[in-house]
Design an enzyme around this catalytic site. Structure first.
Site, mmCIF file in Angstrom:
data_model
loop_
_atom_site.group_PDB
_atom_site.id
_atom_site.type_symbol
_atom_site.label_atom_id
_atom_site.label_comp_id
_atom_site.label_asym_id
_atom_site.label_seq_id
_atom_site.Cartn_x
_atom_site.Cartn_y
_atom_site.Cartn_z
ATOM 1 N N ARG A 153 9.615 -7.689 2.043
ATOM 2 C CA ARG A 153 9.636 -7.182 3.405
ATOM 3 C C ARG A 153 11.031 -7.349 3.960
ATOM 4 O O ARG A 153 11.561 -8.468 3.973
ATOM 5 C CB ARG A 153 8.620 -7.926 4.305
ATOM 6 C CG ARG A 153 8.339 -7.206 5.611
ATOM 7 C CD ARG A 153 7.537 -8.028 6.619
ATOM 8 N NE ARG A 153 8.300 -9.160 7.109
ATOM 9 C CZ ARG A 153 7.977 -10.418 6.858
ATOM 10 N NH1 ARG A 153 6.914 -10.720 6.132
ATOM 11 N NH2 ARG A 153 8.735 -11.396 7.317
ATOM 12 N N GLU A 169 16.875 -10.240 7.482
ATOM 13 C CA GLU A 169 16.789 -10.854 6.146
ATOM 14 C C GLU A 169 15.925 -9.971 5.262
ATOM 15 O O GLU A 169 15.183 -9.112 5.750
ATOM 16 C CB GLU A 169 16.181 -12.259 6.211
ATOM 17 C CG GLU A 169 14.727 -12.264 6.654
ATOM 18 C CD GLU A 169 13.982 -13.540 6.265
ATOM 19 O OE1 GLU A 169 14.459 -14.298 5.401
ATOM 20 O OE2 GLU A 169 12.918 -13.768 6.856
ATOM 21 N N ASN A 171 12.974 -10.527 2.613
ATOM 22 C CA ASN A 171 12.059 -11.510 2.012
ATOM 23 C C ASN A 171 11.610 -11.013 0.644
ATOM 24 O O ASN A 171 11.032 -9.933 0.528
ATOM 25 C CB ASN A 171 10.816 -11.678 2.902
ATOM 26 C CG ASN A 171 11.167 -12.277 4.250
ATOM 27 O OD1 ASN A 171 11.496 -13.448 4.342
ATOM 28 N ND2 ASN A 171 11.152 -11.462 5.285
ATOM 29 N N SER A 176 4.564 -12.180 4.218
ATOM 30 C CA SER A 176 3.235 -12.248 4.838
ATOM 31 C C SER A 176 2.849 -10.972 5.556
ATOM 32 O O SER A 176 3.667 -10.118 5.836
ATOM 33 C CB SER A 176 3.221 -13.354 5.908
ATOM 34 O OG SER A 176 3.503 -14.579 5.353
ATOM 35 N N LYS A 334 19.498 -16.317 1.645
ATOM 36 C CA LYS A 334 20.410 -15.843 2.685
ATOM 37 C C LYS A 334 21.858 -15.866 2.211
ATOM 38 O O LYS A 334 22.678 -15.067 2.657
ATOM 39 C CB LYS A 334 20.179 -16.653 3.944
ATOM 40 C CG LYS A 334 18.795 -16.330 4.497
ATOM 41 C CD LYS A 334 18.311 -17.329 5.493
ATOM 42 C CE LYS A 334 17.051 -16.833 6.167
ATOM 43 N NZ LYS A 334 15.860 -16.804 5.285
ATOM 44 N N LYS A 388 22.475 -20.283 9.466
ATOM 45 C CA LYS A 388 21.238 -20.323 8.677
ATOM 46 C C LYS A 388 21.390 -21.144 7.402
ATOM 47 O O LYS A 388 22.312 -20.875 6.619
ATOM 48 C CB LYS A 388 20.817 -18.913 8.269
ATOM 49 C CG LYS A 388 20.527 -17.963 9.411
ATOM 50 C CD LYS A 388 19.932 -16.655 8.890
ATOM 51 C CE LYS A 388 19.619 -15.730 10.035
ATOM 52 N NZ LYS A 388 18.971 -14.473 9.553
ATOM 53 N N GLU A 392 13.215 -20.559 4.088
ATOM 54 C CA GLU A 392 12.297 -19.477 4.499
ATOM 55 C C GLU A 392 11.163 -20.100 5.311
ATOM 56 O O GLU A 392 10.900 -21.283 5.218
ATOM 57 C CB GLU A 392 11.695 -18.789 3.260
ATOM 58 C CG GLU A 392 12.707 -18.155 2.335
ATOM 59 C CD GLU A 392 13.365 -16.944 2.946
ATOM 60 O OE1 GLU A 392 12.758 -16.325 3.839
ATOM 61 O OE2 GLU A 392 14.498 -16.625 2.561
ATOM 62 N N GLY A 393 10.486 -19.238 6.083
ATOM 63 C CA GLY A 393 9.262 -19.697 6.729
ATOM 64 C C GLY A 393 9.401 -19.931 8.212
ATOM 65 O O GLY A 393 8.438 -20.291 8.889
ATOM 66 N N ARG A 475 6.964 -7.752 14.699
ATOM 67 C CA ARG A 475 6.718 -9.072 15.290
ATOM 68 C C ARG A 475 7.441 -9.129 16.626
ATOM 69 O O ARG A 475 8.617 -8.771 16.718
ATOM 70 C CB ARG A 475 7.202 -10.173 14.347
ATOM 71 C CG ARG A 475 6.280 -10.328 13.140
ATOM 72 C CD ARG A 475 6.792 -11.370 12.192
ATOM 73 N NE ARG A 475 8.020 -10.947 11.548
ATOM 74 C CZ ARG A 475 8.909 -11.788 11.058
ATOM 75 N NH1 ARG A 475 8.710 -13.090 11.155
ATOM 76 N NH2 ARG A 475 10.003 -11.337 10.493
HETATM 77 N N1 LIG Z 1 21.106 -12.446 13.432
HETATM 78 C C1 LIG Z 1 20.052 -12.733 14.219
HETATM 79 N N2 LIG Z 1 20.040 -12.349 15.515
HETATM 80 C C2 LIG Z 1 18.989 -12.634 16.321
HETATM 81 N N3 LIG Z 1 17.892 -13.313 15.925
HETATM 82 C C3 LIG Z 1 17.866 -13.723 14.644
HETATM 83 C C4 LIG Z 1 18.921 -13.460 13.724
HETATM 84 N N4 LIG Z 1 18.587 -13.991 12.509
HETATM 85 C C5 LIG Z 1 17.372 -14.562 12.674
HETATM 86 N N5 LIG Z 1 16.935 -14.409 13.939
HETATM 87 C C6 LIG Z 1 15.640 -14.905 14.476
HETATM 88 O O1 LIG Z 1 15.240 -16.034 13.710
HETATM 89 C C7 LIG Z 1 14.021 -15.760 13.020
HETATM 90 C C8 LIG Z 1 14.058 -16.407 11.649
HETATM 91 O O2 LIG Z 1 15.217 -15.982 10.996
HETATM 92 P P1 LIG Z 1 15.106 -15.520 9.460
HETATM 93 O O3 LIG Z 1 16.476 -15.236 8.968
HETATM 94 O O4 LIG Z 1 14.081 -14.428 9.372
HETATM 95 O O5 LIG Z 1 14.584 -16.860 8.773
HETATM 96 P P2 LIG Z 1 13.198 -17.132 8.012
HETATM 97 O O6 LIG Z 1 13.467 -16.865 6.575
HETATM 98 O O7 LIG Z 1 12.942 -18.554 8.333
HETATM 99 O O8 LIG Z 1 12.170 -16.189 8.582
HETATM 100 C C9 LIG Z 1 13.938 -14.252 12.947
HETATM 101 O O9 LIG Z 1 12.561 -13.846 12.839
HETATM 102 C C10 LIG Z 1 14.556 -13.841 14.290
HETATM 103 O O10 LIG Z 1 13.589 -13.975 15.330
HETATM 104 N N1 LIG Z 2 1.400 -19.204 5.319
HETATM 105 C C1 LIG Z 2 2.246 -18.423 4.457
HETATM 106 C C2 LIG Z 2 3.516 -18.078 5.198
HETATM 107 C C3 LIG Z 2 4.503 -17.511 4.245
HETATM 108 C C4 LIG Z 2 5.785 -17.196 4.976
HETATM 109 O O1 LIG Z 2 6.228 -17.937 5.860
HETATM 110 N N2 LIG Z 2 6.359 -16.044 4.631
HETATM 111 C C5 LIG Z 2 7.623 -15.633 5.266
HETATM 112 C C6 LIG Z 2 8.586 -15.127 4.232
HETATM 113 S S1 LIG Z 2 9.006 -16.449 3.141
HETATM 114 C C7 LIG Z 2 7.210 -14.529 6.206
HETATM 115 O O2 LIG Z 2 6.780 -13.461 5.771
HETATM 116 N N3 LIG Z 2 7.345 -14.813 7.476
HETATM 117 C C8 LIG Z 2 6.992 -13.802 8.430
HETATM 118 C C9 LIG Z 2 5.620 -14.056 8.909
HETATM 119 C C10 LIG Z 2 5.688 -14.872 10.194
HETATM 120 O O3 LIG Z 2 6.372 -14.413 11.102
HETATM 121 O O4 LIG Z 2 5.053 -15.919 10.211
HETATM 122 C C11 LIG Z 2 1.504 -17.143 4.020
HETATM 123 O O5 LIG Z 2 1.161 -16.341 4.896
HETATM 124 O O6 LIG Z 2 1.352 -16.955 2.823
HETATM 125 MG MG LIG Z 3 12.251 -14.262 8.541
#
Ligand SMILES: Nc1ncnc2c1ncn2[C@@H]1O[C@H](COP(=O)(O)OP(=O)(O)O)[C@@H](O)[C@H]1O
Ligand SMILES: N[C@H](CCC(=O)N[C@@H](CS)C(=O)NCCC(=O)O)C(=O)O
Ligand SMILES: [Mg+2]
Length: 499
Positions: A153, A169, A171, A176, A334, A388, A392-393, A475
């Protein structure tokens, strides 16, 4: 007697096509302007629909909700109405998905690039280091993954200032909501139909979503490529899983539409019950396993002991199809995202100039902490960056003034620790009004949204069997929240209304 429809709010203005996009987005609907009786009625219908259609999660207030199905369910956190999203940008995200699928596959085959790019992180990040060790062991064994399955995703935010769709990012593990995202799209369509005389919104502008069907198709086709009818698909799960219904939707479709059996195991159970036969077959609890689908194993807390690491290694050494393989997992870090954003890197993996341009167009600013001019700017203007780790998660990033503090601390300590992080341009999406529903209560909020487009990729040697974009997830979170993530408790599940 049902309230006379006309006595409720006057029909919402619906956008005329061709208006300035921003103007359209403002005018297409403003849920805050809805009559409170109508909001209450729509909210009630949304809660009934969610409960009857399995748009549910385990309730964090009920202690067995993550272990026992059917116990402690609550409707998934949702937006009451879909959120306006420009059709042009949605199409762009769909169009680039197969290119990202192919990019992940190419990067995964370049072992030196993966090991080299992550070599400094290896010294300061024990979790990523363990993943790299498993990858290195596979190289020593000259292990080849001829059948490769990616269920990805790619997440984006639409930057208001530049009107650019920028990737947050990609994934490549445990992406999920393939199940629940389909349901929230269906819920919104159902509400737009039921309340059309009040909303005057066109249900057709809420695009159909078939993620769970395509993901199940990909799992079944991978199982077929493995070519052992007695083998099952194994999903690797966490010991407590409140998002189990999203997972069960996927495996119910796999069973009912494709008659493919599945087993659910934690990494600890796989260590205790798993073995590899002389021909490489993975057998767990007496069952041959054709495909291993990870919905755990992406975060350090999934490896509380050496037992879980042994299980990960056992799976990787087997001839089961991994989703993801260790190389796909590493390709989705990342750090790799940041390395691919460097000049001339995409050209190492993709030939087609148009494809390269489409991918590069999605890249936000991405830097390592070696870039002293960027680090200096981030200390001066921390609000324009996100820092970052390789995690993940949700819940792991550093924002705002904490970015300045973290960078200054690392400068003072002069440790190698900064190698574990990347810096990313902070993206500021348009803020719009929405009504969010959590635990039965509706809240008027101002929100920002993040579009996820799923990608499905299946390859056997030189034959690419599937390479598609496979539906979307939106989301939506309160605009004041830095972090995102539904499972992490910041965002709700939403869908798009094309404008
Ligand atoms: N460059 C960015 N600008 C604004 N918000 C961000 C940015 N990167 C991440 N975020 C916020 O942080 C959340 C988690 O970041 P992400 O890189 O998706 O990490 P994870 O792998 O933990 O989901 C994203 O869902 C978004 O809401
Ligand atoms: N509980 C585990 C959760 C697995 C999980 O966190 N996946 C990450 C990508 S690694 C992800 O997709 N995050 C977006 C969904 C969110 O916003 O919560 C599952 O559902 O299997
Ligand atoms: Mg994310």
């Amino acid at each position: 007697m049902a309230q006379d429809a006309s006595s409720l709010v006057s029909p919402l203005k619906c956008s005329r096509r061709g208006e300035d996009e921003t103007e359209t987005r403002k005018s297409v609907f403003d849920p805050h302007s809805l009559d409170s009786n109508l909001i209450q009625k729509m909210g009630y219908e949304a809660l009934v629909w969610s409960s009857l259609h399995g748009l549910v999660v385990g309730d964090r207030n009920s202690q067995k909700s993550g272990k026992v199905p059917g116990v402690g369910l609550v409707h998934a956190p949702i937006s009451l109405l879909p959120t306006p999203f420009p059709e042009s940008h949605w199409k762009q995200a769909c169009e680039v998905a197969p290119i990202f699928n192919e990019l992940v596959d190419r990067v995964s085959l370049d072992a030196e690039f993966l090991q080299e790019s992550l070599s400094r992180i290896k010294k300061v990040d024990a979790f990523t280091s363990r993943l790299l060790d498993i990858h290195a062991k596979m190289l020593e064994m000259n292990k080849k993954e001829e059948i490769r399955l990616g269920l990805h995703r790619s997440d984006y935010m639409l930057d208001q200032q530049t009107n650019l769709l920028l990737q947050i990012e990609l994934n490549t593990i445990s992406s999920s909501f393939a199940g629940l995202s389909v349901l929230v799209s269906e819920l919104h369509r159902s509400l737009l139909h039921e309340f059309k005389q009040h909303l005057s919104l066109d249900p057709e502008r809420s695009p159909l979503n078939n993620t769970v069907g395509q993901f199940a198709e990909a799992l079944s086709k991978a199982w077929a490529e493995y070519n052992n009818p007695r083998a099952a698909v194994m999903i690797v799960v966490q010991t407590v899983e409140r998002n189990m219904y999203d997972q069960h939707w996927l495996f119910t479709v796999l069973k009912e539409r494709y008659q493919v059996r599945s087993i659910r195991k934690t990494l600890a159970e796989i260590d205790a019950q798993g073995e590899i036969l002389p021909d490489g077959t993975l057998v767990v609890d007496g069952e041959a396993v054709a495909v291993v689908y990870f919905r755990a194993g992406y975060t350090p807390s999934d490896y509380p002991s050496e037992s879980e690491w042994s299980a990960r290694l056992l799976i990787e050494q087997s001839c089961a199809i991994k989703c993801p393989s260790i190389a796909y997992h590493l390709a989705g870090t990342k750090k790799i995202q940041q390395e691919l954003a460097k000049p001339n890197q995409l050209e190492r993996f993709l030939e087609n100039k148009d494809d390269i341009a489409k991918v590069r167009k999605c890249f936000a600013g991405l830097w390592s902490l070696d870039d002293s001019s960027i680090v200096k700017d981030a200390i001066e203007r921390p609000g324009l960056y996100v820092m970052k780790p390789q995690r993940e998660g949700g819940g792991n990033n550093i924002y705002g003034d904490d970015v300045r503090l973290a960078l200054q601390r690392m400068q003072k300590e002069g440790m190698e620790e900064d190698a574990a992080y990347i810096l990313m341009q902070r993206i500021f999406p348009t803020i719009s009004p929405a009504i969010l529903m959590r635990e039965g209560i509706s809240h008027k909020e101002h929100v920002i949204s993040e579009l996820g487009v799923y990608g499905t990729y299946l390859r056997n040697k030189t034959k690419v069997i599937m390479n598609y974009h496979s539906g979307h997830l939106l989301r939506t979170k309160v605009s004041s929240s830095d972090e995102g993530g539904v499972a992490a408790g910041f965002a709700v599940l939403d869908s798009i209304y094309l404008v």
